[in-house]
Scaffold this motif. Structure first.
Motif, PDB file in Angstrom:
ATOM      1  N   LEU A 173      -4.818   3.190  -7.074  1.00 13.31           N
ATOM      2  CA  LEU A 173      -4.347   2.325  -5.989  1.00 13.31           C
ATOM      3  C   LEU A 173      -4.846   0.896  -6.183  1.00 13.31           C
ATOM      4  O   LEU A 173      -4.101  -0.066  -6.025  1.00 13.31           O
ATOM      5  CB  LEU A 173      -4.815   2.855  -4.633  1.00 13.31           C
ATOM      6  CG  LEU A 173      -4.185   4.142  -4.133  1.00 13.31           C
ATOM      7  CD1 LEU A 173      -4.821   4.557  -2.813  1.00 13.31           C
ATOM      8  CD2 LEU A 173      -2.692   3.983  -3.966  1.00 13.31           C
ATOM      9  N   LYS A 174      -6.110   0.781  -6.535  1.00 13.70           N
ATOM     10  CA  LYS A 174      -6.701  -0.532  -6.768  1.00 13.70           C
ATOM     11  C   LYS A 174      -5.978  -1.254  -7.908  1.00 13.70           C
ATOM     12  O   LYS A 174      -5.631  -2.435  -7.781  1.00 13.70           O
ATOM     13  CB  LYS A 174      -8.193  -0.377  -7.096  1.00 13.70           C
ATOM     14  CG  LYS A 174      -8.911  -1.680  -7.319  1.00 13.70           C
ATOM     15  CD  LYS A 174     -10.377  -1.417  -7.618  1.00 13.70           C
ATOM     16  CE  LYS A 174     -11.102  -2.702  -7.949  1.00 13.70           C
ATOM     17  NZ  LYS A 174     -12.500  -2.450  -8.309  1.00 13.70           N
ATOM     18  N   ASP A 175      -5.719  -0.542  -8.995  1.00 11.35           N
ATOM     19  CA  ASP A 175      -5.002  -1.139 -10.130  1.00 11.35           C
ATOM     20  C   ASP A 175      -3.600  -1.573  -9.726  1.00 11.35           C
ATOM     21  O   ASP A 175      -3.142  -2.648 -10.109  1.00 11.35           O
ATOM     22  CB  ASP A 175      -4.923  -0.146 -11.294  1.00 11.35           C
ATOM     23  CG  ASP A 175      -6.276   0.138 -11.919  1.00 11.35           C
ATOM     24  OD1 ASP A 175      -7.229  -0.648 -11.678  1.00 11.35           O
ATOM     25  OD2 ASP A 175      -6.393   1.156 -12.638  1.00 11.35           O
ATOM     26  N   PHE A 176      -2.918  -0.750  -8.950  1.00  8.18           N
ATOM     27  CA  PHE A 176      -1.565  -1.068  -8.496  1.00  8.18           C
ATOM     28  C   PHE A 176      -1.564  -2.361  -7.683  1.00  8.18           C
ATOM     29  O   PHE A 176      -0.756  -3.257  -7.915  1.00  8.18           O
ATOM     30  CB  PHE A 176      -1.006   0.089  -7.655  1.00  8.18           C
ATOM     31  CG  PHE A 176       0.428  -0.088  -7.251  1.00  8.18           C
ATOM     32  CD1 PHE A 176       1.441   0.405  -8.041  1.00  8.18           C
ATOM     33  CD2 PHE A 176       0.752  -0.743  -6.065  1.00  8.18           C
ATOM     34  CE1 PHE A 176       2.770   0.248  -7.670  1.00  8.18           C
ATOM     35  CE2 PHE A 176       2.070  -0.907  -5.682  1.00  8.18           C
ATOM     36  CZ  PHE A 176       3.095  -0.406  -6.492  1.00  8.18           C
ATOM     37  N   VAL A 177      -2.491  -2.458  -6.737  1.00  5.99           N
ATOM     38  CA  VAL A 177      -2.571  -3.643  -5.878  1.00  5.99           C
ATOM     39  C   VAL A 177      -2.933  -4.876  -6.695  1.00  5.99           C
ATOM     40  O   VAL A 177      -2.345  -5.948  -6.526  1.00  5.99           O
ATOM     41  CB  VAL A 177      -3.577  -3.410  -4.725  1.00  5.99           C
ATOM     42  CG1 VAL A 177      -3.854  -4.686  -3.972  1.00  5.99           C
ATOM     43  CG2 VAL A 177      -3.063  -2.326  -3.791  1.00  5.99           C
ATOM     44  N   LEU A 231       0.833  -1.202   0.000  1.00  4.32           N
ATOM     45  CA  LEU A 231       0.000   0.000   0.000  1.00  4.32           C
ATOM     46  C   LEU A 231       0.869   1.255   0.000  1.00  4.32           C
ATOM     47  O   LEU A 231       0.595   2.217  -0.712  1.00  4.32           O
ATOM     48  CB  LEU A 231      -0.949   0.007   1.199  1.00  4.32           C
ATOM     49  CG  LEU A 231      -1.876   1.205   1.320  1.00  4.32           C
ATOM     50  CD1 LEU A 231      -2.767   1.331   0.088  1.00  4.32           C
ATOM     51  CD2 LEU A 231      -2.724   1.099   2.574  1.00  4.32           C
ATOM     52  N   HIS A 232       1.937   1.236   0.771  1.00  4.84           N
ATOM     53  CA  HIS A 232       2.862   2.371   0.806  1.00  4.84           C
ATOM     54  C   HIS A 232       3.473   2.594  -0.577  1.00  4.84           C
ATOM     55  O   HIS A 232       3.578   3.734  -1.048  1.00  4.84           O
ATOM     56  CB  HIS A 232       3.952   2.140   1.858  1.00  4.84           C
ATOM     57  CG  HIS A 232       4.884   3.283   1.989  1.00  4.84           C
ATOM     58  ND1 HIS A 232       6.116   3.302   1.380  1.00  4.84           N
ATOM     59  CD2 HIS A 232       4.759   4.469   2.641  1.00  4.84           C
ATOM     60  CE1 HIS A 232       6.712   4.444   1.656  1.00  4.84           C
ATOM     61  NE2 HIS A 232       5.916   5.167   2.418  1.00  4.84           N
ATOM     62  N   GLN A 233       3.884   1.506  -1.242  1.00  2.71           N
ATOM     63  CA  GLN A 233       4.421   1.628  -2.601  1.00  2.71           C
ATOM     64  C   GLN A 233       3.380   2.223  -3.547  1.00  2.71           C
ATOM     65  O   GLN A 233       3.702   3.061  -4.385  1.00  2.71           O
ATOM     66  CB  GLN A 233       4.877   0.267  -3.129  1.00  2.71           C
ATOM     67  CG  GLN A 233       6.133  -0.258  -2.491  1.00  2.71           C
ATOM     68  CD  GLN A 233       6.474  -1.656  -2.974  1.00  2.71           C
ATOM     69  OE1 GLN A 233       5.629  -2.385  -3.481  1.00  2.71           O
ATOM     70  NE2 GLN A 233       7.738  -2.030  -2.813  1.00  2.71           N
ATOM     71  N   ALA A 234       2.143   1.763  -3.392  1.00  4.76           N
ATOM     72  CA  ALA A 234       1.067   2.270  -4.251  1.00  4.76           C
ATOM     73  C   ALA A 234       0.851   3.762  -4.014  1.00  4.76           C
ATOM     74  O   ALA A 234       0.718   4.537  -4.969  1.00  4.76           O
ATOM     75  CB  ALA A 234      -0.224   1.491  -3.992  1.00  4.76           C
ATOM     76  N   ARG A 283       0.025  -6.123  -8.673  1.00  8.78           N
ATOM     77  CA  ARG A 283       1.000  -6.801  -7.811  1.00  8.78           C
ATOM     78  C   ARG A 283       0.543  -8.216  -7.499  1.00  8.78           C
ATOM     79  O   ARG A 283       1.333  -9.128  -7.455  1.00  8.78           O
ATOM     80  CB  ARG A 283       1.214  -6.020  -6.522  1.00  8.78           C
ATOM     81  CG  ARG A 283       1.719  -4.641  -6.715  1.00  8.78           C
ATOM     82  CD  ARG A 283       3.086  -4.311  -6.424  1.00  8.78           C
ATOM     83  NE  ARG A 283       3.868  -5.108  -5.548  1.00  8.78           N
ATOM     84  CZ  ARG A 283       5.179  -5.172  -5.685  1.00  8.78           C
ATOM     85  NH1 ARG A 283       5.771  -4.530  -6.651  1.00  8.78           N
ATOM     86  NH2 ARG A 283       5.898  -5.885  -4.848  1.00  8.78           N
ATOM     87  N   GLU A 284      -0.767  -8.382  -7.273  1.00  7.28           N
ATOM     88  CA  GLU A 284      -1.291  -9.704  -6.963  1.00  7.28           C
ATOM     89  C   GLU A 284      -1.174 -10.629  -8.168  1.00  7.28           C
ATOM     90  O   GLU A 284      -0.888 -11.798  -8.025  1.00  7.28           O
ATOM     91  CB  GLU A 284      -2.739  -9.605  -6.495  1.00  7.28           C
ATOM     92  CG  GLU A 284      -2.868  -9.023  -5.106  1.00  7.28           C
ATOM     93  CD  GLU A 284      -4.305  -8.804  -4.661  1.00  7.28           C
ATOM     94  OE1 GLU A 284      -5.226  -9.106  -5.448  1.00  7.28           O
ATOM     95  OE2 GLU A 284      -4.489  -8.337  -3.538  1.00  7.28           O
ATOM     96  N   LYS A 285      -1.413 -10.106  -9.367  1.00  6.40           N
ATOM     97  CA  LYS A 285      -1.275 -10.913 -10.582  1.00  6.40           C
ATOM     98  C   LYS A 285       0.157 -11.373 -10.774  1.00  6.40           C
ATOM     99  O   LYS A 285       0.398 -12.486 -11.221  1.00  6.40           O
ATOM    100  CB  LYS A 285      -1.743 -10.129 -11.808  1.00  6.40           C
ATOM    101  CG  LYS A 285      -3.226  -9.963 -11.913  1.00  6.40           C
ATOM    102  CD  LYS A 285      -3.623  -9.135 -13.128  1.00  6.40           C
ATOM    103  CE  LYS A 285      -5.096  -8.855 -13.142  1.00  6.40           C
ATOM    104  NZ  LYS A 285      -5.468  -7.966 -14.255  1.00  6.40           N
TER     105      LYS A 285
END
Length: 153
Positions: free
Chosen positions: A141-145, A91-94, A148-150
């Motif tokens: 933020l949602k796209d970033f997370v 989250l901090h990275q995002a 990362r999960e993908k």
């Protein structure tokens, strides 16, 4: 008692003393567990009028888990704590990937708990602009997370 004949079970194993050493070390653990060295001692608490049983040896994590006990049952497990720290790091990275104006907007909205109207006044924007930018920042933020999960899988 647990005394397997590894030479008979695994022909040629005598050529691998390192493997035999590990197997025999695990045998000691198995024999220890079979003995069940749980000779408990009882302690009388005169104030509370209760009896408590104290084990005479340390109980392994496996035994605690088998009994359904947890050493610190009131808080999150170590795995949960590590996962939480990892999520916070992501989250901090995002948040750091956002432009400064979006970071400020989210800071005022979610950390300072300010209304969109108050943020609009502070940043000299309209409430509609704040609403749009907030949705945009949250979507980024949602796209970033999600990206990362993908990458994990």
């Amino acid at each position: 008692m647990y005394y397997p004949d590894y030479e008979k079970l695994y022909p040629g194993i005598e050529k691998r003393p390192d493997i035999l050493r590990v197997l025999r070390a695990s045998d000691r653990k198995m024999r220890y567990m079979e003995k069940g060295l749980k000779s408990e001692r009882s302690v009388w608490d005169r104030k509370k009028q209760t009896i408590a049983s104290l084990p005479s040896r340390e109980i392994s994590l496996e035994e605690l888990m088998e009994d359904g006990r947890q050493q610190f049952s009131n808080g999150p497990t170590l795995d949960e704590q590590v996962q939480h720290q990892e999520e916070l790091r992501h989250l901090h990275q995002a948040l750091c990937s956002l432009e400064r104006e979006y970071q400020l907007l989210l800071y005022f909205r979610y950390w300072k708990d300010m209304s969109q109207e108050d943020v609009a006044k502070m940043l000299s924007l309209t409430q509609q602009a704040v609403s749009y930018r907030e949705r945009y920042a949250l979507q980024r933020l949602k796209d970033f997370v999600q990206n990362r999960e993908k990458k994990k899988f």
